[in-house]
Design an enzyme around this catalytic site. Structure first.
Site, PDB file in Angstrom:
ATOM      1  N   GLY A  29       0.816  -1.203   0.000  1.00 50.57           N
ATOM      2  CA  GLY A  29       0.000   0.000   0.000  1.00 50.57           C
ATOM      3  C   GLY A  29       0.848   1.250   0.000  1.00 50.57           C
ATOM      4  N   SER A  30       0.181   2.398  -0.008  1.00 51.10           N
ATOM      5  CA  SER A  30       0.898   3.669  -0.152  1.00 51.10           C
ATOM      6  C   SER A  30       1.829   3.965   1.017  1.00 51.10           C
ATOM      7  CB  SER A  30      -0.102   4.814  -0.332  1.00 51.10           C
ATOM      8  OG  SER A  30      -0.974   4.912   0.775  1.00 51.10           O
ATOM      9  N   THR A  31       1.377   3.699   2.243  1.00 51.85           N
ATOM     10  CA  THR A  31       2.230   3.978   3.393  1.00 51.85           C
ATOM     11  C   THR A  31       3.391   2.989   3.458  1.00 51.85           C
ATOM     12  OG1 THR A  31       0.235   4.709   4.558  1.00 51.85           O
ATOM     13  CG2 THR A  31       2.229   4.485   5.862  1.00 51.85           C
ATOM     14  N   ASP A  81       3.595  -2.396   8.283  1.00 54.17           N
ATOM     15  CA  ASP A  81       2.563  -2.206   7.265  1.00 54.17           C
ATOM     16  C   ASP A  81       1.632  -1.087   7.695  1.00 54.17           C
ATOM     17  OD1 ASP A  81       1.052  -2.606   4.996  1.00 54.17           O
ATOM     18  OD2 ASP A  81       0.355  -4.612   5.520  1.00 54.17           O
ATOM     19  N   ALA A  83      -2.489   0.644   7.487  1.00 56.80           N
ATOM     20  CA  ALA A  83      -3.850   0.176   7.792  1.00 56.80           C
ATOM     21  C   ALA A  83      -4.842   1.117   7.128  1.00 56.80           C
ATOM     22  CB  ALA A  83      -4.090   0.133   9.296  1.00 56.80           C
ATOM     23  N   ASP A  84      -5.989   0.583   6.764  1.00 62.16           N
ATOM     24  CA  ASP A  84      -7.074   1.423   6.249  1.00 62.16           C
ATOM     25  C   ASP A  84      -7.843   2.060   7.401  1.00 62.16           C
ATOM     26  OD1 ASP A  84      -6.669   0.851   3.399  1.00 62.16           O
ATOM     27  OD2 ASP A  84      -7.255  -1.185   3.948  1.00 62.16           O
ATOM     28  N   GLY A  97      -5.497  -2.344  -0.542  1.00 72.01           N
ATOM     29  CA  GLY A  97      -4.561  -2.590  -1.637  1.00 72.01           C
ATOM     30  C   GLY A  97      -4.662  -3.984  -2.216  1.00 72.01           C
ATOM     31  N   GLU A 103      -0.795 -10.417   3.621  1.00 76.86           N
ATOM     32  CA  GLU A 103      -0.424  -9.570   4.753  1.00 76.86           C
ATOM     33  C   GLU A 103      -0.658 -10.305   6.070  1.00 76.86           C
ATOM     34  OE1 GLU A 103      -1.334  -5.189   2.759  1.00 76.86           O
ATOM     35  OE2 GLU A 103      -2.875  -6.183   3.979  1.00 76.86           O
ATOM     36  N   LYS A 121      -6.498   7.601   9.999  1.00 76.60           N
ATOM     37  CA  LYS A 121      -6.821   6.162  10.050  1.00 76.60           C
ATOM     38  C   LYS A 121      -7.261   5.704  11.440  1.00 76.60           C
ATOM     39  CE  LYS A 121      -5.497   5.531   5.742  1.00 76.60           C
ATOM     40  NZ  LYS A 121      -4.931   6.845   5.412  1.00 76.60           N
TER      41      LYS A 121
END
Length: 223
Positions: A29-31, A81, A83-84, A97, A103, A121
């Protein structure tokens, strides 16, 4: 600070949790991408990484970081990682993602899950972000009906006019409209539906630490 600047700040802070010569787990994902780019500034610091997706593996390799198959690794000190959504107990919704199953598998091998996220978030109750559920293609209708019985509005994730395909060759149903008061119980219930590969609730094994990017700097939440 912009959202990207907050993500970069927590990605940089996460380097403090990476031990010299270690093999670590890296999310998608982006982060997570910001973290990979920060890790790329010190590629020789670690022995290598286990990636949670093909996209993450490619990005790690582009920085000269060795990528290990999880079957080669018995344990890792950390999995890092995004998180949404994450609540104040460390339970998370993940899978925006599309890599939720891998994950969850990679995270299960690590001693600690370090969540990196911007302040938007952090929520009191999970569920505003649609809950991803990875399913075997033939089970889309069956699982959708069960999710509806839980009060969700299920929608098959699409890409370019076709069902989205995960790295595992499966589909994703995004379940919106949920107010997840008891994430552990819901995680078990959804995982028990025949045809479900994995649900994007990380509650039975949530984050151990959350590095939260705020306007006042990076805050550390311990669970």
């Amino acid at each position: 600070m912009t959202q990207d600047e907050l993500k970069q700040a927590v990605a940089r802070a996460a380097l403090d949790y990476v031990a010299e010569g270690d093999i670590i787990g890296v999310g998608t994902g982006s982060t997570a991408n910001f973290f990979i780019d920060e890790l790329g500034t010190v590629p020789n610091r670690i022995k290598g990484a286990v990636a949670s997706s093909e996209a993450t593996a490619a990005r790690l390799k582009s920085h000269g970081i060795s990528v290990f198959d999880l079957n080669q690794v018995e344990r890792m000190s950390v999995y890092i990682d995004g998180a949404d959504e994450i609540n104040h107990r460390g339970a998370m919704i993940k899978g925006g993602g599309g890599a939720l199953t891998r994950e969850k598998i990679v995270a299960s091998v690590a001693d600690r899950f370090i969540c990196i996220a911007d302040a938007s978030k952090l929520v009191e109750v999970l569920g505003k972000f649609p809950l991803p559920v990875e399913v075997i293609p033939m089970a889309v209708a069956v699982v959708s009906r069960r999710l509806t019985s839980f009060g969700a509005t299920p929608a098959l994730r699409m890409k370019d006019g076709k069902p989205y395909i995960t790295d595992n060759g499966c589909h994703i149903i995004d379940a919106s409209g949920l107010e997840i008061i008891d994430p552990v119980t819901l995680e078990v219930k959804i995982n028990d539906i025949p045809g479900v590969v994995s649900v994007g609730l990380f509650a039975r094994k949530g984050a151990d630490v959350c590095l939260l990017g705020t306007a006042d700097g990076v805050k550390t939440l311990m669970f």
